[in-house]
Design a protein around this motif. Sequence first.
Motif, PDB file in Angstrom:
ATOM      1  N   VAL A  26       0.875  -1.174   0.000  1.00  0.00           N
ATOM      2  CA  VAL A  26       0.000   0.000   0.000  1.00  0.00           C
ATOM      3  C   VAL A  26       0.909   1.220   0.000  1.00  0.00           C
ATOM      4  O   VAL A  26       1.836   1.311   0.799  1.00  0.00           O
ATOM      5  N   ARG A  27       0.661   2.128  -0.898  1.00  0.00           N
ATOM      6  CA  ARG A  27       1.510   3.314  -0.995  1.00  0.00           C
ATOM      7  C   ARG A  27       0.701   4.582  -0.789  1.00  0.00           C
ATOM      8  O   ARG A  27      -0.425   4.682  -1.260  1.00  0.00           O
ATOM      9  N   LYS A  28       1.327   5.514  -0.116  1.00  0.00           N
ATOM     10  CA  LYS A  28       0.719   6.830   0.072  1.00  0.00           C
ATOM     11  C   LYS A  28       0.955   7.618  -1.213  1.00  0.00           C
ATOM     12  O   LYS A  28       2.056   7.599  -1.764  1.00  0.00           O
ATOM     13  N   GLU A  29      -0.070   8.300  -1.688  1.00  0.00           N
ATOM     14  CA  GLU A  29       0.064   9.094  -2.902  1.00  0.00           C
ATOM     15  C   GLU A  29       0.971  10.299  -2.623  1.00  0.00           C
ATOM     16  O   GLU A  29       0.718  11.056  -1.686  1.00  0.00           O
ATOM     17  N   PRO A  30       2.016  10.482  -3.424  1.00  0.00           N
ATOM     18  CA  PRO A  30       2.905  11.620  -3.175  1.00  0.00           C
ATOM     19  C   PRO A  30       2.215  12.939  -3.527  1.00  0.00           C
ATOM     20  O   PRO A  30       1.404  12.999  -4.452  1.00  0.00           O
ATOM     21  N   GLY A  31       2.551  13.993  -2.773  1.00  0.00           N
ATOM     22  CA  GLY A  31       1.991  15.310  -3.045  1.00  0.00           C
ATOM     23  C   GLY A  31       2.642  15.908  -4.278  1.00  0.00           C
ATOM     24  O   GLY A  31       3.856  16.070  -4.325  1.00  0.00           O
ATOM     25  N   LEU A  32       1.824  16.222  -5.273  1.00  0.00           N
ATOM     26  CA  LEU A  32       2.310  16.834  -6.510  1.00  0.00           C
ATOM     27  C   LEU A  32       1.535  18.118  -6.777  1.00  0.00           C
ATOM     28  O   LEU A  32       0.357  18.222  -6.444  1.00  0.00           O
ATOM     29  N   SER A  33       2.207  19.072  -7.392  1.00  0.00           N
ATOM     30  CA  SER A  33       1.562  20.312  -7.815  1.00  0.00           C
ATOM     31  C   SER A  33       2.025  20.639  -9.225  1.00  0.00           C
ATOM     32  O   SER A  33       3.139  20.287  -9.619  1.00  0.00           O
ATOM     33  N   TRP A  34       1.146  21.321  -9.965  1.00  0.00           N
ATOM     34  CA  TRP A  34       1.473  21.720 -11.330  1.00  0.00           C
ATOM     35  C   TRP A  34       1.149  23.193 -11.500  1.00  0.00           C
ATOM     36  O   TRP A  34       0.189  23.707 -10.940  1.00  0.00           O
ATOM     37  N   GLN A  50      13.480  16.727  -7.985  1.00  0.00           N
ATOM     38  CA  GLN A  50      13.516  16.458  -9.423  1.00  0.00           C
ATOM     39  C   GLN A  50      13.685  17.717 -10.276  1.00  0.00           C
ATOM     40  O   GLN A  50      13.840  17.610 -11.481  1.00  0.00           O
ATOM     41  N   ARG A  51      13.636  18.889  -9.675  1.00  0.00           N
ATOM     42  CA  ARG A  51      13.675  20.131 -10.453  1.00  0.00           C
ATOM     43  C   ARG A  51      15.104  20.572 -10.738  1.00  0.00           C
ATOM     44  O   ARG A  51      15.926  20.665  -9.829  1.00  0.00           O
ATOM     45  N   PRO A  52      15.415  20.892 -11.991  1.00  0.00           N
ATOM     46  CA  PRO A  52      16.764  21.385 -12.297  1.00  0.00           C
ATOM     47  C   PRO A  52      17.051  22.738 -11.629  1.00  0.00           C
ATOM     48  O   PRO A  52      18.198  23.050 -11.335  1.00  0.00           O
ATOM     49  N   GLU A  53      15.993  23.517 -11.353  1.00  0.00           N
ATOM     50  CA  GLU A  53      16.153  24.840 -10.733  1.00  0.00           C
ATOM     51  C   GLU A  53      16.060  24.757  -9.214  1.00  0.00           C
ATOM     52  O   GLU A  53      15.831  25.753  -8.537  1.00  0.00           O
ATOM     53  N   ARG A  54      16.223  23.561  -8.688  1.00  0.00           N
ATOM     54  CA  ARG A  54      16.000  23.301  -7.261  1.00  0.00           C
ATOM     55  C   ARG A  54      16.719  24.276  -6.347  1.00  0.00           C
ATOM     56  O   ARG A  54      16.118  24.844  -5.440  1.00  0.00           O
ATOM     57  N   GLU A  55      17.999  24.508  -6.569  1.00  0.00           N
ATOM     58  CA  GLU A  55      18.774  25.386  -5.674  1.00  0.00           C
ATOM     59  C   GLU A  55      18.235  26.816  -5.691  1.00  0.00           C
ATOM     60  O   GLU A  55      18.110  27.446  -4.639  1.00  0.00           O
ATOM     61  N   TYR A  94       8.423  23.331   4.697  1.00  0.00           N
ATOM     62  CA  TYR A  94       8.803  24.330   3.695  1.00  0.00           C
ATOM     63  C   TYR A  94       8.774  23.774   2.283  1.00  0.00           C
ATOM     64  O   TYR A  94       8.514  24.508   1.337  1.00  0.00           O
ATOM     65  N   TYR A  95       9.065  22.502   2.116  1.00  0.00           N
ATOM     66  CA  TYR A  95       9.263  21.958   0.779  1.00  0.00           C
ATOM     67  C   TYR A  95       8.060  21.199   0.244  1.00  0.00           C
ATOM     68  O   TYR A  95       8.206  20.322  -0.589  1.00  0.00           O
ATOM     69  N   HIS A  96       6.865  21.581   0.692  1.00  0.00           N
ATOM     70  CA  HIS A  96       5.656  21.007   0.108  1.00  0.00           C
ATOM     71  C   HIS A  96       5.539  21.497  -1.339  1.00  0.00           C
ATOM     72  O   HIS A  96       5.936  22.616  -1.667  1.00  0.00           O
ATOM     73  N   SER A  97       4.967  20.655  -2.173  1.00  0.00           N
ATOM     74  CA  SER A  97       4.962  20.910  -3.618  1.00  0.00           C
ATOM     75  C   SER A  97       4.300  22.226  -4.006  1.00  0.00           C
ATOM     76  O   SER A  97       4.774  22.927  -4.904  1.00  0.00           O
ATOM     77  N   GLU A  98       3.223  22.607  -3.322  1.00  0.00           N
ATOM     78  CA  GLU A  98       2.530  23.848  -3.694  1.00  0.00           C
ATOM     79  C   GLU A  98       3.367  25.083  -3.357  1.00  0.00           C
ATOM     80  O   GLU A  98       3.311  26.089  -4.059  1.00  0.00           O
ATOM     81  N   LYS A  99       4.170  25.018  -2.304  1.00  0.00           N
ATOM     82  CA  LYS A  99       5.058  26.133  -1.977  1.00  0.00           C
ATOM     83  C   LYS A  99       6.150  26.262  -3.025  1.00  0.00           C
ATOM     84  O   LYS A  99       6.499  27.376  -3.437  1.00  0.00           O
ATOM     85  N   LEU A 100       6.684  25.134  -3.471  1.00  0.00           N
ATOM     86  CA  LEU A 100       7.714  25.165  -4.509  1.00  0.00           C
ATOM     87  C   LEU A 100       7.139  25.724  -5.813  1.00  0.00           C
ATOM     88  O   LEU A 100       7.787  26.538  -6.485  1.00  0.00           O
TER      89      LEU A 100
END
Length: 168
Positions: A26-34, A50-55, A94-100
């Motif tokens: 059973v897997r928890k669905e990862p939080g994704l934002s677009w 996964q983002r190239p602009e991560r830094e 801080y690093y939730h997908s919607e904030k990023l």
Amino acid sequence: MSNIFSTDGRFNEAGLIGMEMEGKTVRKEPGLSWIEIGNHVHEFASGGQQRPEREAIFSELEKLVRLLKDFGYVPQISLALHDIEDEHKEEQLYYHSEKLALVFALMNLGNRCYSGNIIKIMKNIRICVDCHNFMKLVSKLVDMEIVVRDSNRFHHFKAKVCSCNDYW
């Protein structure tokens, strides 16, 4: 169940549930934002690895968090569901997908591909309380409307107020 135990500080029981889930695959669905900028859809996963602009995104996010703390933002560390130090719980939030995604949009405001004065973010799961409060404060700070479509509803953030009246 794991989250319920973790919220209550019962980390041993949460761990047992987690191990049982793994055993049953059973897997928890990862939080994704677009977010769409120009004709390109950008995807963000919690943690942003996964983002190239991560830094650059992380650097801008840290600046924004410092500004928001002066503006009244207090991270909801009670929502962090792991038995770790409070400082690490803050970082985890801080690093939730919607904030990023939001920070990436703010970084691209001057880009000719970005049009309009509304930031629109889509999410695959429900927005957490911390991110909800964060979006409200940012909407006031940058004087823009932010729309987040989560799995339950549209949240229209403008001038520190959300259209859901903090009920979701």
